[in-house]
Design a protein around this motif. Sequence first.
Motif: not given
Length: 501
Positions: A77-80, A288-298, A61-62, A23-26
């Motif tokens: 922050d966010n992944l897609f 297509i979004a892979l995160t529902e909320e930003s990862l910075h909220r961890r 890409e991974v 997958a190419v991840i943004g």
Amino acid sequence: MAEAGTEVGQAPAPAEEGAELSAVIGATVPTGFEQTAAEEVQEKLGSASRISKDRGKIYFEVPAQSLPQVHRLRSVDNLFVVVQEFKDYPFKENKEDALKDLEDLVKKLPWTDPMKVWELNNSLKKKKTKRKKHNLQSTASREKLNADGEEEGTDQQEASKQEDCAQNAAGVEPAGGQDTEEPQGVASRDGEEEEEDNEQSHAKEELQAGSGSESKAGEGTAGGGDAKVLKFRVTCNRAGDKHSFTSNEAARDFGGAVQEHFQWKADMTNFDVEVLLNIHNNEVVVGIALTEESLHRRNITHFGPTTLRSTLAYGMLRLCDPQPTDIIVDPMCGTGAIPIEGATEWPSCYHIAGDNNPQAVKRAANNICSLLKKNENKESSTSLGIPLDIIQWDICNLPLRTGSVDIIVSDMPFGKRIGSKKKNWDLYPACLMEMGRICTPGTGRAVLLTQDKKCFAKALSRMGHIWRRGQTVWVNVGGLHAAVYLLKRTWERAEEKRSFW
């Protein structure tokens, strides 16, 4: 438009039968720290990243199997997952034609592999939720067993601790900073490039208003047989002044075509799939979004008026290259975002956090308490704690020995929500002087974030004998143009002003 889908567009090669799905991840990252994020991806995933022209994004890409490691990145922050990317999309000048092209594009996009990646990502999220529930239940049963077997005095102490934590949690309300108000993924924007954080709240209303017809279009959709009909929404981020349409119109028409193509049901709030349409001048990326909320909220559960994003805190810490056994101090820690991120990612260093505001110290202590509880709930429940202490102190008179600190990392008052620009003219030189005193001559370094750049430059020129400016990273914090300064401590001895050591 057929040519646009083939010659201009770039998409991941389809996975052959039995071949490993890739997958190419943004990833969206704090503006200004794209290079830092790319270095982390290379270090932890072994993948080279491409930094987007649209600031605040990187692509890499991974293998799809690496998704759990992707979610553990600290700088994103966010992944897609990228469906297809167009480097130079030929937009028509006429609005109706341009929007019709976007509608027609939906049928030509290679959705199959990105949807497989989305499904895999979804199954990982479900497993994580199940584990979380299981761990919470086991923790609750452990606590019950302990409560039955312990002496009465210990029970009372534990009860008072939990009561105190509960009171603090109730008393500390999230303030209106960028960490509390930002609805993830609703970054619809128009015009020239702006920071996403600054426009999230009104963009949500704008996009919902603009997608009204899309929602109606999806109401009557029914799934074939017993298969669940997926709910979706389209989020459009648009930057550039040469488009004949708005982000609302693009989201509405593109969304209508997605609904027709997949027979999904449109839902602006309770959606399963979030389709992203990112338009930056002539560059178009569908994802297509892979995160529902930003990862910075961890890390943060107790917010203050200027709580710093964990991802930005990570970027600042990486700039100063912490080494094992380094002593790292944040003398103006606020809610503790920087030291908590530091102690989590660099546990072989010792982190000290302090603030002159008792309420800030209380919030930081509660955030540390929440992190410790979260660590206890994880599998392998042998929690060793975290190498971090929190103290209330005066920034201009720190209770630390001269030359005893390796690194200082801090978010300095901007003079907007906290303090004032006028006060900064006295505060900044005094801070730099005291930081210079506690920092190790020759090897010590400081990474400082401020929006009051003029005041900082003046203070630094007065402290040129103890601090030398290295790198400067220009960042955007909640719509404010700020700078992160990397300073190197000179060999010059700092002024000794304290007789009690």
